[in-house]
Motif scaffolding. Structure first.
Motif, PDB file in Angstrom:
ATOM      1  N   SER A 136       0.633  -0.734   0.190  1.00  0.00           N
ATOM      2  CA  SER A 136       0.049  -0.272   0.428  1.00  0.00           C
ATOM      3  C   SER A 136       0.998   0.999  -0.087  1.00  0.00           C
ATOM      4  O   SER A 136       2.287   1.460  -0.022  1.00  0.00           O
ATOM      5  CB  SER A 136      -0.997  -0.426   1.324  1.00  0.00           C
ATOM      6  N   ALA A 137       0.391   2.644  -0.615  1.00  0.00           N
ATOM      7  CA  ALA A 137       0.931   3.601   0.048  1.00  0.00           C
ATOM      8  C   ALA A 137       2.005   3.400   0.825  1.00  0.00           C
ATOM      9  O   ALA A 137       2.526   4.498   1.287  1.00  0.00           O
ATOM     10  CB  ALA A 137       0.156   4.914  -1.010  1.00  0.00           C
ATOM     11  N   ASP A 139       2.681   1.945   3.266  1.00  0.00           N
ATOM     12  CA  ASP A 139       4.321   1.256   3.354  1.00  0.00           C
ATOM     13  C   ASP A 139       5.160   1.638   2.879  1.00  0.00           C
ATOM     14  O   ASP A 139       6.024   1.243   3.373  1.00  0.00           O
ATOM     15  CB  ASP A 139       3.960  -0.686   2.230  1.00  0.00           C
ATOM     16  N   ASP A 189       2.794   1.246  -4.673  1.00  0.00           N
ATOM     17  CA  ASP A 189       1.208   0.993  -4.544  1.00  0.00           C
ATOM     18  C   ASP A 189       1.305  -0.574  -5.985  1.00  0.00           C
ATOM     19  O   ASP A 189       1.306   0.293  -6.692  1.00  0.00           O
ATOM     20  CB  ASP A 189       0.345   1.173  -3.996  1.00  0.00           C
TER      21      ASP A 189
END
Length: 776
Positions: A136-137, A139, A189
């Motif tokens: 995901s962004a 992360d 992502d």
């Protein structure tokens, strides 16, 4: 030119030394060349070799250069040559540290010595390559800087779990997030791959980055080792993977022909029915999917179409418009997984006067979804573009202004816009048709094969003959095949399923019972799964579950790869379990397979003899010289028992004519005797002339003389529609109109005589459903 090839999948589990150990068997079988999967250094753990990471080395996990040399020596000792699979379109980048060129590009950006090797749109990424790897962004907060890393030169690395990336010189200070912000790449992502990717890839596989082999320097660097092996005599022919991905396939083949001294080369090109390779291409032909379709279609009973169509309509709830189904699948691809490619095409074309950006994107997507073949090669194939523009204008008049503006732009051969459109239409076709529509339309899955047309329900014997005469005239050295590492079902599964076209009412009655007892909301998918289970039976529970899950996710109607529906998949797996655990269902499967298997074996022998004797260079896929009931990859890449094949071949060479039973020795007999005849007597295969059959069962035989009209050389005779033949009482007075005199069947060794009435078929085919005749 090879007389015949034998495909070997070289892996870490079946390395080059293992391949060397079967050289003697291949020579005894009758081929002239081994045909190897890609051998250059590939991604760690690769099971196929199409993810090359370094073009300068033979893959060490497969045996390295020493293993390769031993393999070639073993082939040469047996009088065999080698055809090598080559991957010019893309490079594996799953592990950047394992791909030196990619690592250097990520480390140095546009200043890298290898920046020109990859097809990257630097401007759209703000000078950075977008790598879709994060969960995901958010992360990005999980990134770490690790000193003394294992990749590249051992310097500090940026890591995301097990993913390793280089840190550009002088950018290593601060938090991992600050370091990441200063790199020549941006980790994003994974979902953004559909919309924001800015490097060309193979289809929708983010870990295969497109190469620019149209650049002579890149061509030279990526082909240096292989061309040296050609010059040294280690490699005798080449198979070119995915030429449709190349910017200039013709230019590539011209350069390859010059560099290789004109060695026999075939291209993995899928032709739509009626489509031909551009005449200007310097290639012997394709890898044979077109031949596969010709052989399959002549063994399918067109009379079964109405009943199977009615069954499909019943299960679908309405008549299925296959053309609309294909268009829908292709639009899902243009609007989904290949959205990044469409967006890049829009950027390349730029603003069109008077055409809003959204309308331009929609028009391009419609053109890509409506394109009737994989791609054009301007100026070759201009007619396909013109016809597609006209067709889209007819059904989408609202896009007329955008189409009028796009048509001249996409028609200019050699421009970036035209080239990128061509490079995009192929992946749209492959993903929208082969990997979507083929899993959604279950009317008769024997026809849902690479290079085929499921809407065309069988062909006549006359159409088959016409296709072979065209093949001999246009591409006589093209490869022919029935099974590959990419086929959706093996040849023997398709041959068994072809029987359903002869007994569609019986199949429908049986299927309805299974659907009632083991319901699934997606009834067409259930039909597809039941057909494949019957086609591959007996198979392990594990193989059946793996196939059903893959099929459901490829279809994408009730579950997908990126968003699996656990409840639906649970019901799907329960259906598969029922085939093994429900006593009534299991018994019906066993009984039905026992009923159709003999006719399926007849079809298998017929299609194998046709493929091995038709014009072209026949390929035998590994293991398929015996019955091979395999489904789509990875099922079709399972280990092959060569010791069993050696034992059976030795018995055949002692004079044994086996029965057509579950052991499969009858197929090995057909393969070995036909291959040896092609190798030892090429003069028997110089022409092509249909052989006329007369009598009550004439429609059940397909026969041709490969020496040409009246020459009386190698004559192939094959049974078609065996269920109908048995129902009609057998061959009766059917005869082949061959020149008078004695003929010998190379398969059984028996002698037959043709007189004024021809050669009777009944005694000719009383032991096997096929024969290969030569003058006695």
């Amino acid at each position: 030119m090879p007389s015949a090839t034998y495909r070997l999948q070289i892996t870490a589990e079946f390395p080059l030394d293992a391949a060397a150990s079967v050289a003697g068997y291949l020579a005894d079988l009758g081929v002239s060349h081994a045909y190897s999967s890609p051998l250059l250094r590939a991604a760690e753990g690769s099971t196929h070799g199409y993810d090359t990471v370094d073009h300068a080395h033979i893959d060490e996990a497969r045996g390295g250069r020493p293993g390769f040399d031993r393999f070639v020596a073993a082939l040469h000792a047996r009088g065999l040559g080698l055809v090598l699979d080559l991957v010019p379109n893309h490079m594996g980048v799953a592990d950047p540290a394992a791909a030196p060129w990619w690592w250097d590009v990520l480390a140095h950006g546009r200043g890298s010595a290898h920046a020109d090797a990859f097809d990257i749109d630097w401007e759209s990424g703000g000078g950075r390559v977008r790598i879709p790897v994060l969960g995901s962004a958010e992360d990005v907060e999980k990134l770490e800087v690790v000193t003394g890393g294992e990749g590249g030169d051992g310097a500090a690395e940026l890591r995301y779990y097990d993913n390793r990336f280089p840190i550009a010189p002088g950018t290593g200070g601060g938090t991992p997030q600050e370091v990441h912000a200063r790199q020549h790449y941006e980790l994003v992502d994974w979902r953004r791959a559909d919309t924001d990717l800015n490097y060309r890839r193979f289809f929708a596989i983010n870990t295969l980055a497109g190469l620019r082999v149209e650049d002579p320097a890149i061509f030279d660097a990526t082909h240096e080792l292989v061309l040296r092996l050609v010059a040294e005599g280690a490699v005798d022919g080449l198979r070119i993977d995915h030429p449709d991905g190349l910017a200039d396939p013709k230019g590539y083949l011209d350069r390859l022909a010059e560099a290789s001294g004109g060695r026999w080369t075939v291209v993995e090109k899928i032709l739509e029915p009626g489509e031909d390779l551009p005449e200007s291409w310097r290639t012997a032909g394709t890898t044979g999917y077109d031949a596969l379709a010709e052989v399959d279609d002549v063994l399918v009973d067109p009379a079964g179409e109405p009943a199977l169509t009615a069954l499909d309509t019943e299960l679908s709830g309405a008549p299925v418009d296959y053309a609309r189904l294909v268009h829908t699948g292709k639009r899902e691809v243009t609007d989904g997984m290949l959205g990044s490619e469409v967006a890049r095409l829009v950027r390349v074309i730029g603003e069109l006067p008077g055409v809003p950006a959204a309308e331009q994107t929609e028009a391009l997507a419609e053109l890509l979804a409506s394109f009737p073949v994989y791609r054009s090669y301007l100026p070759d194939g201009r007619e396909h573009l013109d016809a597609t523009v006209a067709a889209v204008r007819a059904h989408r008049p609202d896009l007329a202004a955008a189409l009028d503006a796009l048509h001249p732009v996409l028609s200019q051969a050699g421009t970036e816009a035209a080239t990128r459109f061509e490079q995009t239409s192929g992946p749209v076709m492959a993903k929208g048709v082969e990997d979507t529509a083929y899993y959604r339309w279950a009317r008769f899955v024997a026809l849902n094969e690479v290079g085929g047309d499921p809407a065309r329900f069988g062909t006549t014997v006359e159409e088959f003959h016409a296709a072979q005469q065209r093949r001999l005239e246009r591409r006589p050295a093209s490869m022919t095949t029935l099974s590959t590492h990419d086929t959706k079902r093996s040849e023997d599964v398709r041959a068994r399923l072809a029987v359903l076209a002869e007994i569609p009412t019986e199949w429908a009655r049986l299927l309805r019972g299974w659907l009632d007892r083991h319901p699934l909301a997606d009834r067409p998918l259930a039909h597809l799964v039941w057909q494949n289970l019957v086609g591959a039976w007996p198979l392990s529970r594990e193989r059946a579950h793996a196939y059903a899950e893959k099929a459901a996710r490829e279809a994408g109607t009730a579950t997908t790869w990126t968003d699996p529906d656990e409840q639906f998949e649970g019901r799907l797996h329960a259906l598969v379990d029922a085939a093994f655990d429900d006593e009534r269902t299991h018994g019906e499967i066993e009984a039905f397979v026992a009923r159709i298997a003999p006719a399926g074996r007849s079809n298998s022998l017929a299609q194998k003899l046709l493929q091995l004797t038709m014009p072209g260079v026949p390929d035998v896929y590994q293991g398929a010289e015996l019955w091979d009931l395999s489904l789509v990859d990875p099922d079709n890449r399972r280990p092959v028992d060569y010791e069993r094949r050696r034992r059976l071949l030795a018995r055949l060479d002692e004079g044994w004519v086996p029965p057509v039973d579950e052991e499969g020795a009858a197929k090995l007999l057909v393969v070995s005797r036909t291959l040896r005849a092609r190798r030892d007597h090429p003069e028997w295969y110089a022409g092509y002339a249909p052989v006329t059959a007369t009598g009550g069962a004439a429609e059940h035989v397909v026969a041709f003389d490969r020496s040409g009209p009246g020459a009386g050389g190698a004559v192939a005779v094959a049974t078609r529609l065996p269920v109908g033949l048995a129902g009609a009482g057998g061959w009766g007075d059917t005869a082949l109109q061959l020149p008078t005199g004695a003929w010998r069947d190379l398969l059984t060794g028996r002698r037959h005589v043709s007189d004024a009435g021809g050669l009777p078929v009944a005694p000719l085919l009383d032991r096997l459903p096929v024969a290969l005749l030569v003058r006695d």
